[in-house]
Structures are given as structure tokens and as C-alpha cells.
Design a protein around this motif. Structure first.
Motif, short mmCIF file in Angstrom:
data_model
loop_
_atom_site.label_atom_id
_atom_site.label_comp_id
_atom_site.label_asym_id
_atom_site.label_seq_id
_atom_site.Cartn_x
_atom_site.Cartn_y
_atom_site.Cartn_z
N ALA A 25 0.56 -1.34 -0.04
CA ALA A 25 0.23 -0.11 -0.03
C ALA A 25 0.85 1.14 -0.02
N GLU A 64 -4.08 3.16 -7.99
CA GLU A 64 -4.21 1.57 -7.40
C GLU A 64 -3.86 0.76 -8.42
N GLU A 66 -3.64 -3.54 -9.92
CA GLU A 66 -4.15 -4.74 -9.62
C GLU A 66 -2.90 -5.97 -9.91
N THR A 92 -5.39 -0.29 -0.13
CA THR A 92 -5.31 0.10 -1.49
C THR A 92 -3.87 -0.50 -2.00
N LEU A 93 -4.10 -1.29 -3.03
CA LEU A 93 -2.61 -1.81 -3.67
C LEU A 93 -2.16 -0.73 -4.69
N ARG A 94 -1.05 -0.32 -4.46
CA ARG A 94 -0.24 0.80 -5.14
C ARG A 94 0.98 0.16 -5.88
#
Length: 283
Positions: A25, A64, A66, A92-94
Motif C-alpha cells: 500500500a 491503484e 491490480e 489500496t494496492l499501489r
């Protein structure tokens, strides 16, 4: 290329790019629910403190992403861990595990800060997927394999970015060997493997900063085992140790045509360890 091992704080390094061991994140130690951050003593925390608030803002401004699963990996049941720890900003995947992303370095003595996300180890049941006997995780633990490809990917992605931004010198920590649970000897071997694969485009100077005596000893043993005796050794037992390589140096045993790399089976710590009794679990 000159490859050096240094005992010290990477947040004080002077380099074209400083690589930090980030979480996916990119929020540093801001998640109080994540049990591994309770001490708040880790590489990324030190780097962020030295860099100042500008680094945090730059990370939160990143889009963000995937996560793309590796084809050879089994799906993991990490629902309880995710529900416990991945809340708020940390949800949140950053930057996916095995990848890296760059921001400006702000208060660091560098031009760039490269955020490399190492995967959790899962090795010897030390990662956060271990579960508890009789409760959950037995089937996952039985088929679990350490995600070596993703750990290598975090090193390779970070080195690629350093090349792209034109950094002639790089400071890198022992990726994954802190809160992510990897044994330092394994991280050292994977770093050598990544250097072999990227040997044609490496920066002139790669400094590996190690923050503990255990990591210092483990990296030194792994490097000497895979690369031979160092070319530069200080009288101080904790002073810098360096290896120098020409373009065709045989000590970096990588043949691009044959796609061969270092023999990781030489590293004793690649053998699984039995699960510790009453080891507990993350989440």
C-alpha cells in the motif's frame, strides 16, 4: 561494477537512488492494526522519517494497481489476515509484491527513492499464511512454497528502475529480511541472482546496507559462497567489504543465452525449517 556490503542505516546513504523495502500500500508504518509494525522499527520507517512528508504524499498520489498472480503459485487463503490488517489506506494496492515503483527522494540524500515490495516469506511457516494447527491453514501450509520468484522480482524491478532514472549509484537494503520474514541468507542469494540477471545494465556502484549484525554475517557468508573472496576488506570486522566486477567477470555466473543463474542450492538456509512450537500467527 563495485558491490559493497556496509553495516549501517540506509536512510543516511548518499546515492543516486535509495531502494526501500515497502509494503504493497506504500503507507509505511501507518497501519496500527498490523502486528509487525508495533515496534515501528524497520527500513521503510527509517527512510520515510528521513525523507519527510513529501515522500508520503507522493506515494499516496500513485494510482491503484491490480496484482497479477504468478502462474506457478497456488492461491492462498489470507482472508483473516486481510480482514484484520488491510483496512483504510492499507487496503489500496499501489505496488504489487515482486514489483517496484519510484518517487522523488525529498529529504533523503538521493535523487530517487525506489519502493520495492518483497513478498512475505511463507518459508518454514514463518510468513503470515501459516495458520494454527486444528484451526485453519493446514492445507495451505502443506502445499506452500517460498515465493522466490517474487523476491527476485522485487530486486530486479528495483534495479531496472534505477537504470531507467539514470542512477549511477544505488543503496539497497536486505529486501524482505525484516517484517516480511525472509532469512537474510536467502535474501542475499536472491540479490546475487538478480545482479547476475541484470549484469549488462547495472549501476556502477551498488551498496548493500545491513542494519543488524545477523544480516551482516548472513550476507557476508552468502556473498563469499557465491562470489568468492572479496576484493576489498577493512581491518574493522564491521567495515565495508567490496567485490569488483568487469563486464565478463566469471564470478557473476550468468549466461544470457543459456539463461543460467547462480546455484541457489548452495545456500544452506534454503532448506525448510520445522515449524516452531506455539509460534503464533499473523492476523
Amino acid at each position: 561494477m563495485r558491490l559493497r556490503l556496509l553495516r549501517g542505516d540506509i536512510s543516511r546513504a548518499k546515492a543516486g537512488a535509495i531502494i526501500t523495502s515497502a509494503n504493497d500500500a506504500l503507507i509505511g508504518n501507518e497501519n496500527p492494526l498490523y502486528w509487525r509494525f508495533t515496534s515501528r522499527k524497520n527500513v521503510d520507517g527509517a527512510v520515510r522519517e528521513a525523507a519527510g512528508p513529501g515522500l508520503r504524499a507522493a506515494c499516496l498520489a500513485l494510482p491503484e494497481v491490480e496484482a497479477a498472480p504468478y502462474a506457478d503459485e497456488e492461491p492462498r487463503d489470507i482472508s483473516r489476515w486481510a480482514e484484520t490488517a488491510k483496512r483504510g489506506a492499507s487496503a489500496t494496492l499501489r505496488c504489487a509484491p515482486g514489483a517496484a515503483v519510484a518517487t522523488r527522494a525529498f529529504g533523503l540524500e538521493a535523487d530517487w527513492c525506489v519502493h520495492a515490495v518483497a513478498p512475505d516469506s511463507e518459508f518454514g511457516y514463518e510468513g503470515h499464511y501459516q495458520g494454527m494447527p486444528g484451526i485453519r491453514g493446514e492445507e495451505v501450509r502443506a502445499r506452500s512454497r517460498p515465493p522466490l520468484a517474487r523476491l527476485r522480482g522485487s530486486y530486479e524491478s528495483a534495479l531496472d528502475i534505477c537504470r531507467e532514472v539514470g542512477a549511477s549509484s544505488v543503496a539497497v537494503p536486505a529486501l524482505g529480511a525484516g517484517v516480511k520474514g525472509w532469512r537474510p541468507a536467502i535474501s542475499a542469494a536472491i540479490l546475487v541472482d538478480a545482479l547476475c540477471r541484470k549484469r549488462a545494465s547495472l549501476p556502477a556502484d551498488v551498496d548493500v546496507f545491513l542494519g543488524s549484525d545477523d544480516a551482516w554475517v548472513a550476507f557476508g557468508k552468502s556473498f563469499r559462497l557465491l562470489l568468492g573472496a572479496a576484493d576489498e576488506v577493512e581491518d574493522d570486522p564491521k567495515g565495508p567489504v567490496a567485490w569488483r566486477f568487469d563486464d565478463d567477470d566469471a564470478r557473476l555466473p550468468y549466461d544470457a543465452a543459456a539463461d543460467t543463474t547462480v546455484d541457489l542450492s548452495l545456500i544452506p538456509d534454503l532448506r525448510p525449517r520445522p515449524r516452531r512450537k506455539n509460534a503464533g500467527y499473523a492476523g
